[in-house]
Design a protein around this motif. Structure first.
Motif, PDB file in Angstrom:
ATOM      1  N   ASN A   1       0.810  -1.218   0.000  1.00 18.12           N
ATOM      2  CA  ASN A   1       0.000   0.000   0.000  1.00 18.12           C
ATOM      3  C   ASN A   1       0.850   1.278   0.000  1.00 18.12           C
ATOM      4  O   ASN A   1       0.404   2.319  -0.488  1.00 18.12           O
TER       5      ASN A   1
ATOM      6  N   ILE B   1       3.797   7.275  -2.701  1.00 21.37           N
ATOM      7  CA  ILE B   1       3.899   8.733  -2.649  1.00 21.37           C
ATOM      8  C   ILE B   1       3.388   9.289  -3.975  1.00 21.37           C
ATOM      9  O   ILE B   1       3.315   8.561  -4.969  1.00 21.37           O
TER      10      ILE B   1
ATOM     11  N   ARG C   1      12.566   8.931  -7.506  1.00 23.10           N
ATOM     12  CA  ARG C   1      12.082   8.639  -6.145  1.00 23.10           C
ATOM     13  C   ARG C   1      10.670   8.043  -6.172  1.00 23.10           C
ATOM     14  O   ARG C   1      10.385   7.083  -5.474  1.00 23.10           O
TER      15      ARG C   1
ATOM     16  N   VAL D   1       9.755   4.239  -4.726  1.00 28.52           N
ATOM     17  CA  VAL D   1       8.794   3.883  -3.660  1.00 28.52           C
ATOM     18  C   VAL D   1       7.618   3.081  -4.244  1.00 28.52           C
ATOM     19  O   VAL D   1       7.293   1.990  -3.764  1.00 28.52           O
TER      20      VAL D   1
ATOM     21  N   TYR E   1       3.361   9.801 -11.360  1.00 28.96           N
ATOM     22  CA  TYR E   1       2.517   8.997 -10.465  1.00 28.96           C
ATOM     23  C   TYR E   1       1.655   8.028 -11.279  1.00 28.96           C
ATOM     24  O   TYR E   1       1.582   6.836 -10.967  1.00 28.96           O
TER      25      TYR E   1
ATOM     26  N   LYS F   1       1.650   3.830 -11.234  1.00 29.93           N
ATOM     27  CA  LYS F   1       0.473   3.017 -10.903  1.00 29.93           C
ATOM     28  C   LYS F   1       0.088   2.112 -12.081  1.00 29.93           C
ATOM     29  O   LYS F   1      -0.426   1.008 -11.880  1.00 29.93           O
TER      30      LYS F   1
ATOM     31  N   THR G   1      -7.533  11.336   2.238  1.00 29.06           N
ATOM     32  CA  THR G   1      -6.417  11.063   3.150  1.00 29.06           C
ATOM     33  C   THR G   1      -5.453  12.237   3.061  1.00 29.06           C
ATOM     34  O   THR G   1      -5.660  13.165   2.269  1.00 29.06           O
TER      35      THR G   1
END
Ligand code: NAD
Length: 233
Positions: free
Chosen positions: A77, A80, A96, A100, A142, A146, A177
């Protein structure tokens, strides 16, 4: 009772997952990167075990898994994000986010497989994103990470199925969140209005889907959308 490892369990979706699996009666360990106080609080509240480890670092992942004797379910889970134009993204920021979001999944899955093989049984749940399915402007890196997580989940499901290990991905929509705390209120409101169910998601919505995938013995290689209908593929 299952042995569960959840990465990024100190807050948000990961913390909701820790609560959901503990409620099921499972023995839960979670990894987190920095926020010691939040991790201590989640551990105290749920009885789960917290381990500080950066999922992108092979040595830290190795040291964390050395503390785990049994494993039935791995929830990848931790993640970033980076918001901004691609032309303003530095190569270091690009690396980075991949370290992650993608290498972290690879390192943890790799460390989990030997534990699963002992019982010819295991379950991996990877948290992707709807942006990995359709892409998002100003979230190019990002979205790419994904998309990679989705492809990795499908490939791994084929590779590990014969060993009794299921691998699925979850593609959450907009979930309230800390990750979206810097998104301006009017943008969040527009996203809510674009969602057929007319609300943003909660960490508990995603945790519920994780528990489903943990229990769904004949489901593997799938991407479960938890997005209120925002993206329907
Ligand atoms: P969050 O920022 O609230 O929590 C992220 C968690 O990951 C924290 O516990 C943090 O300690 C941990 N983490 C970050 N980097 C880490 C590292 N290097 N090593 C170990 N742990 C690390 O985010 P969230 O919204 O709860 O996101 C959880 C997952 O869901 C992420 O993979 C995110 O990409 C994905 N997701 C979130 C949304 C959303 O709208 N919030 C939507 C789609 C997907």
């Amino acid at each position: 009772m299952a042995h569960v490892l959840i990465t990024g369990g100190s807050r948000g979706i990961g913390a909701a997952a820790v609560r959901a699996f503990c409620k099921r009666g499972d023995r839960v360990t979670f990894l987190y990167e920095k926020c010691h106080e939040a991790a201590r609080n989640v551990a105290a509240e749920t009885g789960a075990t917290a381990i500080c480890a950066d999922v992108s670092d092979p040595e830290q992942v190795k040291a964390a898994f050395a503390q785990i004797e049994e494993l039935d379910i791995l929830v990848n889970n931790a993640g970033i994000c980076h918001t901004g134009l691609m032309t303003q993204l530095t190569p270091e920021e690009f690396d980075r986010i991949f370290a992650v979001n993608v290498r972290g999944v690879y390192l943890c899955a790799n460390a989990a497989v030997p534990l699963f093989l002992r019982h010819h049984r295991g379950c991996i749940i990877n948290v992707a994103s709807m942006w990995g399915q359709v892409g998002a402007s100003c979230e190019v890196a990002y979205s790419a990470t994904k998309g990679a997580v989705i492809a990795m989940s499908k490939a791994l499901a084929q590779e590990l199925g014969p060993s009794g290990i299921r691998v699925n991905a979850i593609a959450p929509g907009v979930i309230l969140t800390d990750m979206v705390k810097n998104v301006p209120a009017e943008i969040l409101e527009n996203l809510r209005l674009e969602t057929p169910i007319e609300r943003c998601g909660t960490p508990e919505d995603v945790a519920q889907a994780m528990v489903y995938l943990a229990e769904a013995d004949f489901v593997t290689g799938q991407v479960l959308a938890v997005n209120g209908g925002f993206v329907i593929t």
